[in-house]
Enzyme design. Structure first.
Site, PDB file in Angstrom:
ATOM      1  CG  ASP A 197      -0.199   0.119   2.523  1.00  0.00           C
ATOM      2  OD1 ASP A 197       0.717  -0.699   2.759  1.00  0.00           O
ATOM      3  OD2 ASP A 197      -0.510   1.025   3.325  1.00  0.00           O
TER       4      ASP A 197
ATOM      5  CD  GLU B  65       4.065   1.145   7.079  1.00  0.00           C
ATOM      6  OE1 GLU B  65       4.760   1.536   8.037  1.00  0.00           O
ATOM      7  OE2 GLU B  65       3.785   1.878   6.104  1.00  0.00           O
TER       8      GLU B  65
END
Length: 463
Positions: free
Chosen positions: A108, A170
């Site tokens: 991400d 994250e």
């Protein structure tokens, strides 16, 4: 290719040299393919923040799974993470007597922010002079590709046991993977752990990150009125929520820029940090603007508390009307020294903000996120192997640095697997503009990082 096949275990330095040279040549030859794959990965806007579409995040997970399958790992799958996007997991059993290494990265990315601030479109990866521009090119899709490149060098015959975990959220609420680790310790148990979500102080200067600051973040809201009012009719007597919030936020720092909040002292970093000229260049500090805070740069960046207002919910200048504001919100981030307590830091900052709130305004807090810091020990067998690998890949001895950013998962891994050595290094550098417009990755830094990782795996197996 394994050390046994080349004879590096017993046949002497010559065979060992050729084995390592073959690894280096293999990764260098793979680079054109890897760059194409990285560009496809960067083109996926995998922003896992609320309010952004989920489909691109899931597409990045699928692309990551495909990349890991291409390395020859026999077991690759997506695994659900409660309340989050799936992680991509892979593993290969260790040869008899060999250790196991866990590789970590995340797929991400941060939101792109204002597109007008980008010189190239954030999700249209662009190559310029050996640099790849695009959101996530460095943070942290470079980490995924470093792992992929390193693993491909062994053509499916890995010298150590391999486990890979690529996280899907994250950048926002990464603590959900922490909970997964705590519930599934055997899945991720390893002798050494490589976290490829950091980088070097400058291109070509190898470093191992040995300390991470923790994180406390929250949204603070100030309310003063039932609804906004005409500033001509009510301004000067009606309390303005925006003015109150500005006063509160401005009080967090003194005139030097040091944190003023009681209970958040300055710290001291034991090693060398960046020099001021290079830091100013990397940060793009404008001529005439001074740096803030006191103490060495290493102290300020790696061992002290830092408070940043990362967002404001207020009327924009375009279309603003003459009104006294009823409500204003701010997102506040506190970076916490490695040994600090993020929960206490958040409480200290919030207590202080409430104490300086003027005019009896109503203050509320939402969306609090906490993450612990990390401080490495002196290092052992794995760190020694990594030092040799980095020195060969870069041609110079690596040094220890801190990181002002936070990777909450690392402290969880350290608590869950106290015997494992955790090694933080990667292809980013201080000028990579992660979390900022015009993020970029130096492709030769990716090559050297992947070579170092592969050499480490070979060296670590030979102990």
């Amino acid at each position: 290719m394994t050390p046994e096949e080349t004879g590096t275990g017993n046949a002497g330095a010559s065979e060992g040299f050729h084995y390592l040279e073959a690894i280096e040549k293999s990764i260098t030859a793979q680079m054109p393919r890897a760059v194409d794959e990285l560009m496809r990965l960067v083109s996926i806007p995998s922003v896992a923040f609320p309010g952004h579409p989920e489909e691109p995040v899931l597409a990045a997970a699928a692309a990551t799974e495909e990349l890991l399958r291409s390395t020859g790992l026999p077991h690759v799958r997506r695994i659900p993470v409660e309340g989050s996007f799936p992680a991509v997991y892979a593993e290969a059993p260790a040869p008899p007597g060999a250790p196991t290494v866990l590789l970590y990265a995340h797929y991400d990315v941060q939101p792109a922010g204002d597109p007008a601030l980008w010189r190239t479109p954030p999700f249209e990866p662009t190559l310029i002079d050996g640099r790849l521009y695009g959101r996530g090119a460095a943070d942290d899709k470079s980490g995924i590709m470093a792992h992929v490149l390193a693993l491909r060098a062994f053509q499916g015959r890995f010298p150590v046991g391999i486990k890979v975990i690529i996280e899907g959220q994250e950048e926002y609420a990464g603590e959900r993977l922490e909970e997964f680790v705590e519930r599934n310790p055997d899945l991720l148990r390893a002798d050494a752990i490589i976290v490829a979500d950091v980088g070097n102080p400058a291109v070509g200067e190898p470093a191992v990150t040995t300390s991470l600051r923790g994180l406390a973040a929250f949204t603070i809201e100030v309310r003063t009125l039932k609804e906004s009012l005409h500033s001509g009719s009510f301004g000067g007597a009606a309390p303005d929520a925006l003015a109150a919030l500005i006063r509160m936020l401005a009080s967090l720092h003194d005139d030097r820029g040091d944190v003023r909040v009681p209970g958040l002292p300055r710290g001291i970093f034991p090693g060398a940090g960046p020099e001021e000229h290079g830091f100013r260049q990397a940060a793009g500090v404008l001529d005439g603007a001074s740096l803030v805070g006191s103490g060495s740069l290493a102290d300020r960046l790696w061992s002290s508390y830092a408070i940043t207002v990362t967002g404001l919910d207020v009327p924009s200048v375009n279309g603003a009307i003459n009104a006294v504001q009823a409500v204003a919100r701010a997102r506040v981030t506190v970076r916490v020294p490695p040994a600090g307590d993020p929960g206490k830091a958040a409480a200290d900052v919030l207590d202080y903000l409430r104490s300086v709130a003027p005019w009896g305004v109503q203050v509320s807090v939402t969306d609090q996120v906490l993450g612990s810091g990390y401080l490495a020990d002196g290092g052992g067998r794995a760190r020694a192997a990594l030092n040799r690998a980095l020195e060969r890949a870069y041609g110079r001895t690596p040094r220890d640095i801190g990181a002002g950013g936070s990777i909450p998962l690392v402290s969880t891994l350290a608590k869950q697997f106290p015997a494992a050595e955790i090694l933080l290094f990667g292809a980013e550098d201080e000028a990579a503009a992660i979390h900022a417009p015009n993020e970029r990755l130096v492709l030769d830094e990716l090559r050297r990082t992947a070579i170092a990782e592969a050499l480490f795996l070979a060296d670590y197996a030979a102990f």
